[in-house]
Motif scaffolding. Structure first.
Motif, mmCIF file in Angstrom:
data_model
loop_
_atom_site.group_PDB
_atom_site.id
_atom_site.type_symbol
_atom_site.label_atom_id
_atom_site.label_comp_id
_atom_site.label_asym_id
_atom_site.label_seq_id
_atom_site.Cartn_x
_atom_site.Cartn_y
_atom_site.Cartn_z
ATOM 1 N N ALA A 140 25.635 1.611 -7.984
ATOM 2 C CA ALA A 140 24.575 1.219 -7.161
ATOM 3 C C ALA A 140 24.995 1.295 -5.536
ATOM 4 O O ALA A 140 24.194 1.498 -4.947
ATOM 5 C CB ALA A 140 24.094 -0.262 -7.655
ATOM 6 N N THR B 132 22.105 1.589 -13.213
ATOM 7 C CA THR B 132 22.388 0.327 -12.128
ATOM 8 C C THR B 132 21.754 1.376 -10.789
ATOM 9 O O THR B 132 20.957 0.409 -10.134
ATOM 10 C CB THR B 132 23.659 0.100 -11.762
ATOM 11 O OG1 THR B 132 24.734 0.998 -11.348
ATOM 12 C CG2 THR B 132 24.190 -0.773 -12.914
ATOM 13 N N GLU C 67 17.954 1.541 -11.310
ATOM 14 C CA GLU C 67 17.198 0.403 -10.891
ATOM 15 C C GLU C 67 17.133 0.055 -9.538
ATOM 16 O O GLU C 67 16.139 -0.425 -9.061
ATOM 17 C CB GLU C 67 17.956 -0.743 -11.722
ATOM 18 C CG GLU C 67 17.715 -0.537 -13.318
ATOM 19 C CD GLU C 67 16.489 -0.612 -13.912
ATOM 20 O OE1 GLU C 67 15.564 -1.375 -13.323
ATOM 21 O OE2 GLU C 67 16.094 0.109 -14.948
#
Length: 160
Positions: free
Chosen positions: A103, A130, A133
């Motif tokens: 991320a 990740t 998201e």
């Protein structure tokens, strides 16, 4: 007849295939790609839909929020991303799903974008979960939450 090395001959560095394109190759490729949507050949439905999106956004005085280009290789997704950036006078930033391992990788890319920039993520289906998201949050709320620390002492810092 020119004296060209055989295709399997190593270059001066001992590599059979070079690591990247030189300036001449990049210029030739750029010259072959259409710069405007009206110059993009084929795919009338896609061109029509994209034309409506671009005209509406430009009439509002901004750029389109999100555009998803999907399909098998060779349909022109990268070229269309280049055209979008050119049509809105923005800078195109290109990356790929596999290049974004964490991320934090995506946060670094998103935080470097300027107003009007176009981000094209090739092979987005291979984006780390990740990062995926984080991308949803960035697209919906135009912000990225960076978590600093671990456990109960972790703090979330929003970047807008």
């Amino acid at each position: 007849m020119a004296d060209y090395p055989a295709p399997s001959s190593p270059d001066a560095a001992g590599r059979i295939v070079g690591g990247g394109a030189d300036e001449t190759e990049r210029a030739a490729e750029a010259a072959l790609r259409p710069k405007r949507l009206e110059d993009f050949v084929g795919q009338q439905v896609v061109r029509g839909q994209l034309s409506v999106v671009l005209r509406a956004a430009l009439a509002r005085g901004n750029v389109p929020d999100h555009v998803l280009l999907s399909g098998p290789p060779g349909l022109g997704k990268t070229t269309l991303a280049m055209i979008i950036a050119n049509e809105v006078d923005g800078v195109l930033r290109i990356t790929s799903g596999p290049a974004i391992q964490h991320a934090g990788d995506l946060a670094a890319i998103l935080s470097s974008l300027e107003e009007g920039d176009v981000l094209f993520i090739d092979e987005i289906h291979r984006l780390a979960r990740t990062a995926e998201e984080m991308l949803y949050l960035a697209m919906e709320d135009f912000r990225v939450d960076v978590v600093v620390g671990k456990g109960p002492g972790a703090t979330s810092i929003p970047l807008t």
